[in-house]
Design a protein around this motif. Sequence first.
Motif, PDB file in Angstrom:
ATOM      1  N   SER A   1       0.719  -1.347  -0.077  1.00 48.24           N
ATOM      2  CA  SER A   1      -0.057   0.027  -0.062  1.00 48.24           C
ATOM      3  C   SER A   1       0.859   1.286   0.140  1.00 48.24           C
ATOM      4  O   SER A   1       0.526   2.096  -0.517  1.00 48.24           O
ATOM      5  CB  SER A   1      -0.889   0.161   1.293  1.00 48.24           C
ATOM      6  OG  SER A   1      -1.466  -1.139   1.259  1.00 48.24           O
TER       7      SER A   1
ATOM      8  N   THR B   1      -3.982  -2.482  -4.366  1.00 52.63           N
ATOM      9  CA  THR B   1      -5.027  -1.946  -3.342  1.00 52.63           C
ATOM     10  C   THR B   1      -5.284  -3.002  -2.176  1.00 52.63           C
ATOM     11  O   THR B   1      -5.636  -4.369  -2.710  1.00 52.63           O
ATOM     12  CB  THR B   1      -6.203  -1.993  -4.237  1.00 52.63           C
ATOM     13  OG1 THR B   1      -6.032  -1.270  -5.159  1.00 52.63           O
ATOM     14  CG2 THR B   1      -7.352  -1.557  -3.453  1.00 52.63           C
ATOM     15  N   ASN B   2      -5.175  -2.640  -1.118  1.00 52.09           N
ATOM     16  CA  ASN B   2      -5.549  -3.552   0.001  1.00 52.09           C
ATOM     17  C   ASN B   2      -7.033  -3.002   0.434  1.00 52.09           C
ATOM     18  O   ASN B   2      -7.214  -1.889   1.070  1.00 52.09           O
ATOM     19  CB  ASN B   2      -4.533  -3.287   1.120  1.00 52.09           C
ATOM     20  CG  ASN B   2      -4.930  -4.122   2.255  1.00 52.09           C
ATOM     21  OD1 ASN B   2      -5.947  -4.547   2.712  1.00 52.09           O
ATOM     22  ND2 ASN B   2      -3.889  -4.226   3.341  1.00 52.09           N
TER      23      ASN B   2
ATOM     24  N   LYS C   1      -7.985  -1.490   3.737  1.00 53.17           N
ATOM     25  CA  LYS C   1      -7.285  -0.366   4.375  1.00 53.17           C
ATOM     26  C   LYS C   1      -8.015   1.019   3.632  1.00 53.17           C
ATOM     27  O   LYS C   1      -8.343   0.816   2.439  1.00 53.17           O
ATOM     28  CB  LYS C   1      -5.880  -0.152   4.065  1.00 53.17           C
ATOM     29  CG  LYS C   1      -5.291  -0.993   5.000  1.00 53.17           C
ATOM     30  CD  LYS C   1      -3.575  -0.831   4.480  1.00 53.17           C
ATOM     31  CE  LYS C   1      -2.721  -1.862   5.551  1.00 53.17           C
ATOM     32  NZ  LYS C   1      -1.131  -1.796   4.950  1.00 53.17           N
TER      33      LYS C   1
ATOM     34  N   LEU D   1      -2.767  -9.693  -7.003  1.00 56.03           N
ATOM     35  CA  LEU D   1      -1.248  -9.381  -7.184  1.00 56.03           C
ATOM     36  C   LEU D   1      -0.722 -10.637  -7.861  1.00 56.03           C
ATOM     37  O   LEU D   1       0.263 -10.577  -8.970  1.00 56.03           O
ATOM     38  CB  LEU D   1      -0.700  -9.634  -5.647  1.00 56.03           C
ATOM     39  CG  LEU D   1       0.624 -10.052  -5.600  1.00 56.03           C
ATOM     40  CD1 LEU D   1       1.515  -8.671  -6.141  1.00 56.03           C
ATOM     41  CD2 LEU D   1       1.107 -10.399  -4.208  1.00 56.03           C
TER      42      LEU D   1
ATOM     43  N   ARG E   1       8.080  -9.459   0.122  1.00 57.87           N
ATOM     44  CA  ARG E   1       7.444  -8.703   1.160  1.00 57.87           C
ATOM     45  C   ARG E   1       8.490  -8.683   2.227  1.00 57.87           C
ATOM     46  O   ARG E   1       9.105  -9.392   2.529  1.00 57.87           O
ATOM     47  CB  ARG E   1       6.338  -9.837   1.605  1.00 57.87           C
ATOM     48  CG  ARG E   1       5.220  -9.710   0.477  1.00 57.87           C
ATOM     49  CD  ARG E   1       4.432  -8.487   0.328  1.00 57.87           C
ATOM     50  NE  ARG E   1       3.543  -8.565   1.510  1.00 57.87           N
ATOM     51  CZ  ARG E   1       2.550  -7.192   1.646  1.00 57.87           C
ATOM     52  NH1 ARG E   1       2.858  -6.286   1.155  1.00 57.87           N
ATOM     53  NH2 ARG E   1       1.805  -7.381   2.755  1.00 57.87           N
TER      54      ARG E   1
HETATM   55  O1  PNS Z   1       1.258  -2.740   2.290  1.00 57.28           O
HETATM   56  P1  PNS Z   1      -0.050  -3.696   2.536  1.00 57.28           P
HETATM   57  O2  PNS Z   1      -1.295  -3.186   2.848  1.00 57.28           O
HETATM   58  O3  PNS Z   1       0.414  -4.953   3.358  1.00 57.28           O
HETATM   59  O4  PNS Z   1      -0.055  -4.333   1.077  1.00 57.28           O
HETATM   60  C1  PNS Z   1      -0.994  -5.301   0.905  1.00 57.28           C
HETATM   61  C2  PNS Z   1      -1.296  -5.759  -0.718  1.00 57.28           C
HETATM   62  C3  PNS Z   1      -1.700  -4.388  -1.289  1.00 57.28           C
HETATM   63  C4  PNS Z   1       0.115  -6.259  -1.150  1.00 57.28           C
HETATM   64  C5  PNS Z   1      -2.155  -6.936  -1.054  1.00 57.28           C
HETATM   65  O5  PNS Z   1      -3.547  -6.476  -0.334  1.00 57.28           O
HETATM   66  C6  PNS Z   1      -2.683  -7.173  -2.367  1.00 57.28           C
HETATM   67  O6  PNS Z   1      -2.081  -7.867  -2.844  1.00 57.28           O
HETATM   68  N1  PNS Z   1      -3.548  -6.647  -2.926  1.00 57.28           N
HETATM   69  C7  PNS Z   1      -4.057  -6.946  -4.378  1.00 57.28           C
HETATM   70  C8  PNS Z   1      -5.272  -8.062  -4.269  1.00 57.28           C
HETATM   71  C9  PNS Z   1      -5.104  -9.268  -3.954  1.00 57.28           C
HETATM   72  O7  PNS Z   1      -4.304  -9.971  -4.656  1.00 57.28           O
HETATM   73  N2  PNS Z   1      -4.864  -9.727  -2.371  1.00 57.28           N
HETATM   74  C10 PNS Z   1      -4.526 -10.795  -1.911  1.00 57.28           C
HETATM   75  C11 PNS Z   1      -5.173 -12.014  -1.908  1.00 57.28           C
HETATM   76  S1  PNS Z   1      -4.495 -13.511  -0.994  1.00 57.28           S
END
Ligand code: PNS
Length: 163
Positions: free
Chosen positions: A12, A40-41, A44, A76, A90
């Motif tokens: 994020s 996008t999270n 949040k 993602l 990560r």
């Molecule tokens: O900095 P953050 O908020 O921990 O990042 C989280 C992020 C954006 C990497 C995660 O929410 C994400 O991958 N979002 C895209 C949608 C998705 O694929 N979600 C994960 C499903 S397991």
Amino acid sequence: MADEKVALYPGSFDPVTNGHIDVIVRASRLFDRLIVAVGTNSGKKPVFTPQERQDHLRQVCRNLPNVDVSSFNGLLTEAVTIFGAQAVVRGLRAVSDFEWEFQMALMNRELNSACETIFLMPKPEYSFVSSTMICEIARFGGDISPFVPSFLARDVVNRLQQP
Ligand code: PNS
């Protein structure tokens, strides 16, 4: 480069912290190319727009020649394919991050078998730094300057203290 090793560091970054920067630098040393991507999270509520967050990241990464900044909508696992990344990076700050990150890594690999996640540990002095906490501190007038890049501290305070 055909056999270039590309990693994707999604997050994020709202706002980018010194802990994120530590992970970016570490990852940039391990891969030929690192793409730092604002995603996008859905859990949040954003403070900065995705464009603003990318601008902050571009400033942070301006002296890292193998680092690009981008963004993605949606999953993602799809971004991994689109960007041609061999790994997702990560940060793991503490054991408390592990459970969620482990679950997310396994789910992402279930959705896309090519989606391997690599965890990097930032310096211990950043182990308690989070964007959410920084926003909370700024909102109530605390000093966030030790935790974010210097160009950003004032912007965060201004954004959060608007009436
Ligand atoms: O900095 P953050 O908020 O921990 O990042 C989280 C992020 C954006 C990497 C995660 O929410 C994400 O991958 N979002 C895209 C949608 C998705 O694929 N979600 C994960 C499903 S397991």
